[in-house]
Write a protein that holds these residues in place. Structure first.
Motif, PDB file in Angstrom:
ATOM      1  N   HIS A  62       0.804  -1.221   0.000  1.00  0.00           N
ATOM      2  CA  HIS A  62       0.000   0.000   0.000  1.00  0.00           C
ATOM      3  C   HIS A  62       0.838   1.274   0.000  1.00  0.00           C
ATOM      4  CE1 HIS A  62      -2.746  -3.068   1.529  1.00  0.00           C
ATOM      5  NE2 HIS A  62      -3.754  -2.302   1.169  1.00  0.00           N
ATOM      6  N   VAL A  63       0.344   2.260  -0.743  1.00  0.00           N
ATOM      7  CA  VAL A  63       0.804   3.637  -0.635  1.00  0.00           C
ATOM      8  C   VAL A  63      -0.432   4.491  -0.380  1.00  0.00           C
ATOM      9  CG1 VAL A  63       2.785   3.273  -2.134  1.00  0.00           C
ATOM     10  CG2 VAL A  63       0.635   4.062  -3.122  1.00  0.00           C
ATOM     11  N   ALA A  64      -0.252   5.685   0.198  1.00  0.00           N
ATOM     12  CA  ALA A  64      -1.406   6.487   0.602  1.00  0.00           C
ATOM     13  C   ALA A  64      -1.279   7.922   0.119  1.00  0.00           C
ATOM     14  CB  ALA A  64      -1.564   6.451   2.122  1.00  0.00           C
ATOM     15  N   TYR A  65      -2.446   8.545  -0.053  1.00  0.00           N
ATOM     16  CA  TYR A  65      -2.522   9.948  -0.480  1.00  0.00           C
ATOM     17  C   TYR A  65      -3.434  10.692   0.476  1.00  0.00           C
ATOM     18  CZ  TYR A  65      -3.720  14.067  -3.302  1.00  0.00           C
ATOM     19  OH  TYR A  65      -3.919  15.352  -3.748  1.00  0.00           O
ATOM     20  N   LEU A  66      -2.907  11.737   1.090  1.00  0.00           N
ATOM     21  CA  LEU A  66      -3.688  12.595   1.975  1.00  0.00           C
ATOM     22  C   LEU A  66      -3.660  13.997   1.381  1.00  0.00           C
ATOM     23  CD1 LEU A  66      -5.196  13.130   4.669  1.00  0.00           C
ATOM     24  CD2 LEU A  66      -2.951  13.555   5.717  1.00  0.00           C
ATOM     25  N   GLY A  67      -4.695  14.334   0.656  1.00  0.00           N
ATOM     26  CA  GLY A  67      -4.718  15.635  -0.001  1.00  0.00           C
ATOM     27  C   GLY A  67      -6.025  15.865  -0.719  1.00  0.00           C
ATOM     28  N   LYS A  68      -6.255  17.104  -1.095  1.00  0.00           N
ATOM     29  CA  LYS A  68      -7.444  17.439  -1.871  1.00  0.00           C
ATOM     30  C   LYS A  68      -7.226  17.027  -3.322  1.00  0.00           C
ATOM     31  CE  LYS A  68      -8.881  21.093   1.272  1.00  0.00           C
ATOM     32  NZ  LYS A  68      -9.352  22.488   1.451  1.00  0.00           N
ATOM     33  N   ASN A  69      -8.275  17.164  -4.125  1.00  0.00           N
ATOM     34  CA  ASN A  69      -8.173  16.744  -5.517  1.00  0.00           C
ATOM     35  C   ASN A  69      -7.038  17.463  -6.232  1.00  0.00           C
ATOM     36  OD1 ASN A  69     -10.430  15.280  -4.940  1.00  0.00           O
ATOM     37  ND2 ASN A  69     -11.726  16.184  -6.529  1.00  0.00           N
ATOM     38  N   CYS A  70      -6.344  16.722  -7.091  1.00  0.00           N
ATOM     39  CA  CYS A  70      -5.203  17.264  -7.818  1.00  0.00           C
ATOM     40  C   CYS A  70      -4.924  16.345  -8.995  1.00  0.00           C
ATOM     41  CB  CYS A  70      -3.993  17.334  -6.883  1.00  0.00           C
ATOM     42  SG  CYS A  70      -2.457  17.880  -7.648  1.00  0.00           S
ATOM     43  N   ASP A  71      -4.460  16.908 -10.112  1.00  0.00           N
ATOM     44  CA  ASP A  71      -4.106  16.064 -11.241  1.00  0.00           C
ATOM     45  C   ASP A  71      -3.001  15.076 -10.879  1.00  0.00           C
ATOM     46  OD1 ASP A  71      -2.303  18.156 -10.924  1.00  0.00           O
ATOM     47  OD2 ASP A  71      -1.981  18.454 -13.071  1.00  0.00           O
ATOM     48  N   PHE A  72      -2.112  15.481  -9.971  1.00  0.00           N
ATOM     49  CA  PHE A  72      -1.026  14.583  -9.558  1.00  0.00           C
ATOM     50  C   PHE A  72      -1.550  13.316  -8.884  1.00  0.00           C
ATOM     51  CE2 PHE A  72       2.085  18.402  -9.120  1.00  0.00           C
ATOM     52  CZ  PHE A  72       2.326  18.356 -10.492  1.00  0.00           C
ATOM     53  N   TYR A  73      -2.718  13.418  -8.234  1.00  0.00           N
ATOM     54  CA  TYR A  73      -3.287  12.217  -7.604  1.00  0.00           C
ATOM     55  C   TYR A  73      -3.476  11.104  -8.633  1.00  0.00           C
ATOM     56  CZ  TYR A  73      -6.824   8.938  -6.026  1.00  0.00           C
ATOM     57  OH  TYR A  73      -7.506   7.784  -5.752  1.00  0.00           O
ATOM     58  N   PHE A 112       1.889  10.353   0.411  1.00  0.00           N
ATOM     59  CA  PHE A 112       1.920  11.569  -0.393  1.00  0.00           C
ATOM     60  C   PHE A 112       0.954  12.567   0.243  1.00  0.00           C
ATOM     61  CE2 PHE A 112       3.177   8.115  -3.171  1.00  0.00           C
ATOM     62  CZ  PHE A 112       4.273   8.643  -3.840  1.00  0.00           C
ATOM     63  N   VAL A 113       1.446  13.791   0.503  1.00  0.00           N
ATOM     64  CA  VAL A 113       0.680  14.761   1.279  1.00  0.00           C
ATOM     65  C   VAL A 113       0.467  16.040   0.483  1.00  0.00           C
ATOM     66  CG1 VAL A 113       0.579  16.091   3.420  1.00  0.00           C
ATOM     67  CG2 VAL A 113       1.661  13.844   3.409  1.00  0.00           C
ATOM     68  N   GLY A 114      -0.796  16.482   0.422  1.00  0.00           N
ATOM     69  CA  GLY A 114      -1.126  17.738  -0.228  1.00  0.00           C
ATOM     70  C   GLY A 114      -0.699  18.928   0.614  1.00  0.00           C
ATOM     71  N   PRO A 115      -0.599  20.114   0.021  1.00  0.00           N
ATOM     72  CA  PRO A 115      -0.062  21.291   0.728  1.00  0.00           C
ATOM     73  C   PRO A 115      -0.865  21.713   1.941  1.00  0.00           C
ATOM     74  CG  PRO A 115      -1.070  21.921  -1.365  1.00  0.00           C
ATOM     75  CD  PRO A 115      -0.991  20.426  -1.366  1.00  0.00           C
ATOM     76  N   GLU A 116      -2.187  21.444   1.913  1.00  0.00           N
ATOM     77  CA  GLU A 116      -3.028  21.866   3.032  1.00  0.00           C
ATOM     78  C   GLU A 116      -2.798  21.023   4.287  1.00  0.00           C
ATOM     79  OE1 GLU A 116      -5.224  22.438  -0.909  1.00  0.00           O
ATOM     80  OE2 GLU A 116      -4.137  20.798   0.097  1.00  0.00           O
ATOM     81  N   PHE A 117      -2.122  19.874   4.139  1.00  0.00           N
ATOM     82  CA  PHE A 117      -2.037  18.932   5.252  1.00  0.00           C
ATOM     83  C   PHE A 117      -0.599  18.633   5.678  1.00  0.00           C
ATOM     84  CE2 PHE A 117      -5.810  18.133   2.674  1.00  0.00           C
ATOM     85  CZ  PHE A 117      -6.780  18.464   3.609  1.00  0.00           C
ATOM     86  N   VAL A 137       3.232  16.656  -2.128  1.00  0.00           N
ATOM     87  CA  VAL A 137       2.718  16.578  -3.498  1.00  0.00           C
ATOM     88  C   VAL A 137       2.843  17.890  -4.262  1.00  0.00           C
ATOM     89  CG1 VAL A 137       0.644  16.158  -4.888  1.00  0.00           C
ATOM     90  CG2 VAL A 137       1.183  14.657  -2.974  1.00  0.00           C
ATOM     91  N   GLU A 138       2.598  19.008  -3.615  1.00  0.00           N
ATOM     92  CA  GLU A 138       2.743  20.296  -4.293  1.00  0.00           C
ATOM     93  C   GLU A 138       3.726  21.189  -3.555  1.00  0.00           C
ATOM     94  OE1 GLU A 138      -1.111  21.820  -6.173  1.00  0.00           O
ATOM     95  OE2 GLU A 138      -1.856  20.432  -4.651  1.00  0.00           O
ATOM     96  N   GLY A 139       4.721  20.575  -2.967  1.00  0.00           N
ATOM     97  CA  GLY A 139       5.734  21.337  -2.245  1.00  0.00           C
ATOM     98  C   GLY A 139       5.241  21.809  -0.896  1.00  0.00           C
ATOM     99  N   GLY A 140       5.918  22.804  -0.360  1.00  0.00           N
ATOM    100  CA  GLY A 140       5.507  23.390   0.906  1.00  0.00           C
ATOM    101  C   GLY A 140       6.131  22.765   2.127  1.00  0.00           C
ATOM    102  N   SER A 141       7.151  21.918   1.927  1.00  0.00           N
ATOM    103  CA  SER A 141       7.782  21.265   3.062  1.00  0.00           C
ATOM    104  C   SER A 141       9.301  21.347   2.935  1.00  0.00           C
ATOM    105  CB  SER A 141       7.348  19.804   3.159  1.00  0.00           C
ATOM    106  OG  SER A 141       8.127  19.093   4.090  1.00  0.00           O
TER     107      SER A 141
END
Length: 528
Positions: A62-73, A112-117, A137-141
């Motif tokens: 398993h891999v996981a995604y925690l983020g809002k909708n995004c083309d990268f998802y 994989f984490v979205g910028p809001e989280f 996922v979209e930077g910010g870290s």
């Protein structure tokens, strides 16, 4: 137009490869000013797969995604498929402890984490037992690699990892009747096995072309979001991805992109219709609006038909069935309000539906029982929950939906109630046990039952019926505020009634029907 070759589609990886070969320069996804062609999408997915393999991600891990909708998802989803890994998108609306439970339960090694989280992930990381790598996922870290930097450092050669039709592609978590989310394992076959049959035998609403523009507006942690986004990929359509549902932007997208198909829950449709300029937008390219998660009030349907001027399709399904299994097509949407309009529609081609009693025996037409279904779209089971799987899936392939209803002589399915007491509010599934568990921990609460009551906007709203401990006091605001510290806000009660005692049967089970009855008096059915 090149028709999709479903015989060659055995996984999301196959879809990406075929579309890149057939329409390399056509946009696959549009997202906030970024355009990704099918060729670039396929190349990015290969890079993701190679990056996951380098992390030690093996087949069916398993891999996981925690983020809002995004083309990268969607790149991550297909990239995971190219490594034969299982994508687990996490509901970002959940509370921290719920997210930790899901990530640990899935044993996800890469997050994989979205910028809001970013902040939330940093806070939760010490409690995560299996996560070894985090990608922003979209930077910010500062501490974690950005997705594009990580992705573009990988080779673009397709790894060619084999996958089977029965392999799990996505694990979506649903609310649990005992307070724990359940990971529904959705196989490759659930997304592909019946597509050709639906395309060839279904009505025009089921037909797609590569000229379609699909709006992905529902969250990707739901089957309604991921499933809808995947549908566009299968047919070579362009997907316009919304980060989060915004009614004003929905209207803008009709103008900017000429959206021809979209999926909404009725509550979202109502919000769009309430916008001041809703009747001024050009909907000439719009062919169909598909809606689900809850029925639509007749007055709202009349208004929607008048404003949008397109075909409407009600869809009934669940996470465990990989989405839609029953549909009410445009020709059955009569503004006059025929009896058929009260139904969820008929089974799609290749889907078996029957109504059963408590012992599992099929009941006659018109008799209420539990809706059961059998098809290639049924899930493999619940991850690490053999008892829950056995109670839902029979050995001969029938899946018990937990919904009560009946079927008429013509094959239309009518939803009557929910066997498992589930509440659907604004398209979100909410189980009373989760909310009750949260409220029970309040020091003033002696007993509590949670029910769904009618709500004009959201379909249903969560109501708590609370018995206070002797000598203790608490207000409605106190309990709602306390619940917000324990569970996601959308699950929290919208109202609290204080009563002397909860009605129970001789074995001690709460009689929810008695609690619900006054609020649903005069309603044709006990769902809204």
């Amino acid at each position: 137009m090149t028709a999709p070759d479903f015989a060659q589609m055995r996984s999301f990886a196959d879809v990406s490869r075929l579309q890149a070969a057939q329409r390399p320069n056509k946009p696959a996804f549009l997202f906030e000013g970024r355009t990704t062609t099918f060729a670039a999408f396929d190349r990015h997915a290969s890079q993701v797969a190679n990056g996951l393999i380098a992390f030690g991600v093996g087949p069916q891990s398993h891999v996981a995604y925690l983020g809002k909708n995004c083309d990268f998802y969607f790149e991550l989803l297909v990239g995971a498929s190219k490594a034969n890994a299982i994508m687990t998108p996490v509901n970002w609306r959940l509370a921290g402890p719920e997210i930790v439970y899901i990530l640990n339960d899935a044993q996800a090694s890469v997050l994989f984490v979205g910028p809001e989280f970013i902040g939330l992930a940093r806070e939760l990381l010490p409690s995560l037992t299996s996560v070894k790598h985090v990608i922003a996922v979209e930077g910010g870290s500062d501490e974690w690699p950005s997705y594009e930097t990580w992705r573009d450092a990988q080779t673009a050669t397709d790894p060619g990892v084999p996958s089977a039709f029965e392999d799990v592609a996505i694990q979506l978590y649903t609310s649990g009747t005992t307070g724990r989310p359940k990971g529904a394992m959705l196989m490759n076959r659930g997304f592909f096995a019946l597509r050709e049959l639906h395309q060839s035998q279904g009505g025009t609403w089921q037909s797609w072309s590569d000229e379609d523009v699909s709006l992905v507006a529902m969250p990707c942690f739901h089957i309604g979001g991921t499933g809808w986004g995947v549908s566009g990929l299968l047919y070579g359509a362009t997907g316009v991805v919304m980060r989060e549902f915004d009614p004003n932007r929905v209207l803008d997208f009709f103008v900017t992109y000429g959206v021809s198909k979209l999926f909404l829950v009725p509550a979202a449709m109502q919000i769009v219709l309430r916008q001041a300029n809703a009747r001024e937008v050009d909907y000439s390219r719009l062919r169909n609006i598909l809606y689900g998660a809850s029925p639509i009030p007749l007055d709202l349907m009349r208004e929607a038909i008048d404003v949008f001027g397109c075909g409407f399709v009600q869809m009934y399904g669940m996470t465990e069935t990989t989405g839609t299994i029953v549909a009410l097509p445009p020709e059955d949407h009569d503004p006059a309000g025929t009896p058929t309009m009260r139904s969820a529609g008929k089974a799609l081609p290749g889907i078996e539906i029957k109504i059963i009693d408590e012992q599992g025996a099929e009941v006659p037409a018109g008799v209420v029982g539990e809706i059961a279904t059998r098809s290639a779209m049924n899930m493999k089971g619940y991850w690490n929950m053999p008892e829950a799987t056995a109670s839902t899936l029979s050995v001969d392939g029938w899946l018990r939906t937990g919904d009560a209803g009946y079927m008429d002589e013509a094959g239309y399915v009518y939803i009557h109630d929910r066997v498992k007491d589930m509440i659907i509010s604004g398209g979100e599934n909410i189980y009373p046990a989760e909310v009750e568990n949260a409220l029970y921990s309040h020091p003033a609460v002696a007993d509590v039952a949670v029910i769904g009551v009618p709500h004009e906007k959201w379909g249903e709203a969560v109501k708590a019926m609370v018995v206070l401990k002797a000598g203790q006091s608490a207000s409605e605001e106190d309990l709602i505020g306390f619940a917000r510290t324990q569970i996601a806000a959308f699950k929290c009660p919208k109202s609290v009634d204080f009563i002397e005692a909860l009605p129970r049967n001789p074995s001690g089970k709460i009689l929810r029907r008695e609690l619900r009855a006054p609020f649903w008096a005069g309603k044709d059915r006990h769902v809204n």
